[in-house]
Scaffold this active site. Structure first.
Site, PDB file in Angstrom:
ATOM      1  N   SER A  33      -3.490 -18.688   8.229  1.00  0.00           N
ATOM      2  CA  SER A  33      -2.776 -19.276   9.354  1.00  0.00           C
ATOM      3  C   SER A  33      -3.103 -20.767   9.493  1.00  0.00           C
ATOM      4  O   SER A  33      -2.924 -21.525   8.546  1.00  0.00           O
ATOM      5  CB  SER A  33      -3.101 -18.492  10.634  1.00  0.00           C
ATOM      6  OG  SER A  33      -2.173 -18.785  11.647  1.00  0.00           O
ATOM      7  N   ASP A  56       1.659 -14.107   9.247  1.00  0.00           N
ATOM      8  CA  ASP A  56       0.337 -14.695   9.458  1.00  0.00           C
ATOM      9  C   ASP A  56      -0.770 -13.966   8.697  1.00  0.00           C
ATOM     10  O   ASP A  56      -0.976 -12.760   8.853  1.00  0.00           O
ATOM     11  CB  ASP A  56       0.045 -14.636  10.959  1.00  0.00           C
ATOM     12  CG  ASP A  56      -1.115 -15.508  11.381  1.00  0.00           C
ATOM     13  OD1 ASP A  56      -2.180 -15.420  10.743  1.00  0.00           O
ATOM     14  OD2 ASP A  56      -0.958 -16.280  12.343  1.00  0.00           O
TER      15      ASP A  56
END
Length: 342
Positions: free
Chosen positions: A52, A166
């Site tokens: 991320s 993510d």
């Protein structure tokens, strides 16, 4: 000098560090401060893995583009951040993030991961297969864009038949990709540290003291209220309504007849989702760290910054710097600098 595990380091070179940068939304700006301190103290970052925001910051450093990125994000006001939002009415994410990522692509300049100055791994989650994906070759921008796709917030990415989101969903602090690195020490940065004893409805400042001036609203709801007020300057009314419907901030203070009177007032779906993800990632982080323990763990508290406070870059960079200085000083992990003639 000795490192954890009594690894001897020749005096003629700097300490080689493998760096794992974790996920955590806007708290990821702290990674910039971590890297700044490591470089200032003479550590040689020889490989990076990130999930991320860890992938974004780590990738930019590996591409030697972190400095201009830092100058850009520290110049953004809250209104500037709102102007960069591109609400999506049909895709499975509140925003497409194309305006923000256009700047990132510009800074990366089309570089391939295998051509970066520092070996780099971006970790994403394959939602179809239920497994993590390590990007170690190919376009850096594609890898980083997949890794930052926060569920329900940023639209996921289809790549080679895989639906990618993510990386923090499956590997919040990606140390495993660094296992084969030729490094003297592994340093991991977790953005999911324990909160500083806050009570329901109470915000705490960076030092852990209650922030009474803004104690009433819950973090997600406060962000939504602030967004509505400011977005009127840069968005039309329908776009604002569509985006806020996506977030579903649960601003109603009253309770329906079917509501549980024991629930906190104003608890919305977004609050539950955010807290659920944080709990899940906290448990995953503990398991991952137990499987691949780093030589040094730098931890940023979850209440240092809200996940969507992307206008607080300068503040979070300072938090990252302070946490790194404290961790290095406590561990006495002093680098061996190259010998110079004098």
């Amino acid at each position: 000098m000795s490192l954890p595990g009594d690894v001897a380091v020749p005096a003629e070179r700097a300490t080689r560090v493998a760096l794992a940068l974790g996920s955590g939304g806007a708290r990821g700006y702290a990674h910039v401060g971590v890297i700044q301190v490591l470089v200032e103290r003479g550590y040689d970052i020889v490989t990076i893995a990130g999930s991320s925001m860890g992938a974004l910051v780590g990738g930019l450093h590996a591409a030697r583009a972190l400095e201009p990125y830092t100058e850009w994000v520290t110049s953004l006001s809250q209104l500037d951040v709102l102007r960069l939002l591109d609400p999506s009415l049909s895709s499975p994410g509140a925003i497409k993030a194309e305006k923000v990522f256009a700047k990132v692509r510009e800074l990366l300049g089309g570089v391939l991961i295998e051509d970066m100055a520092v070996p780099f791994t971006a970790v994403a989650a394959d939602l179809f297969a239920g497994r993590e994906v390590w990007f170690q070759r190919g376009p850096a921008d594609v890898a980083i864009r997949a890794s930052i796709a926060i569920p329900t917030v940023i639209t996921p990415v289809m790549h080679n038949g895989r639906l990618l989101a993510d990386g923090g969903l499956l590997n919040p602090v990606p140390i495993a990709p660094l296992a084969a690195a030729r490094a003297d020490a592994t340093i991991a940065v977790s953005l999911g540290g324990d909160r500083v004893g806050e009570r329901p409805g109470e915000r705490r400042g960076l030092g852990g003291a209650p922030d009474h001036a803004s104690a009433a609203p819950r973090p997600v709801e406060e962000w939504g209220d602030r967004f509505r007020r400011m977005a009127a300057n840069v968005m039309d009314r329908e776009s604002i309504k569509a985006l806020m419907a996506r977030f579903d901030r649960g601003r109603e203070r009253g309770q329906d007849d079917d509501d549980d009177p024991g629930l906190p007032a104003g608890l919305g779906k977004a609050d539950v989702l955010t807290q659920s993800l944080e709990v899940m990632q906290s448990v995953l982080t503990r398991y991952r760290l137990a499987s691949y323990p780093p030589d040094l763990l730098i931890t940023i508290s979850r209440d240092a910054c809200r996940s969507l406070d992307f206008h607080r870059a300068e503040e979070m960079i300072a938090v990252g710097r302070a946490a790194t200085i404290e961790a290095l000083d406590h561990a006495e992990l002093t680098p061996t600098l190259p010998v110079t003639s004098g």
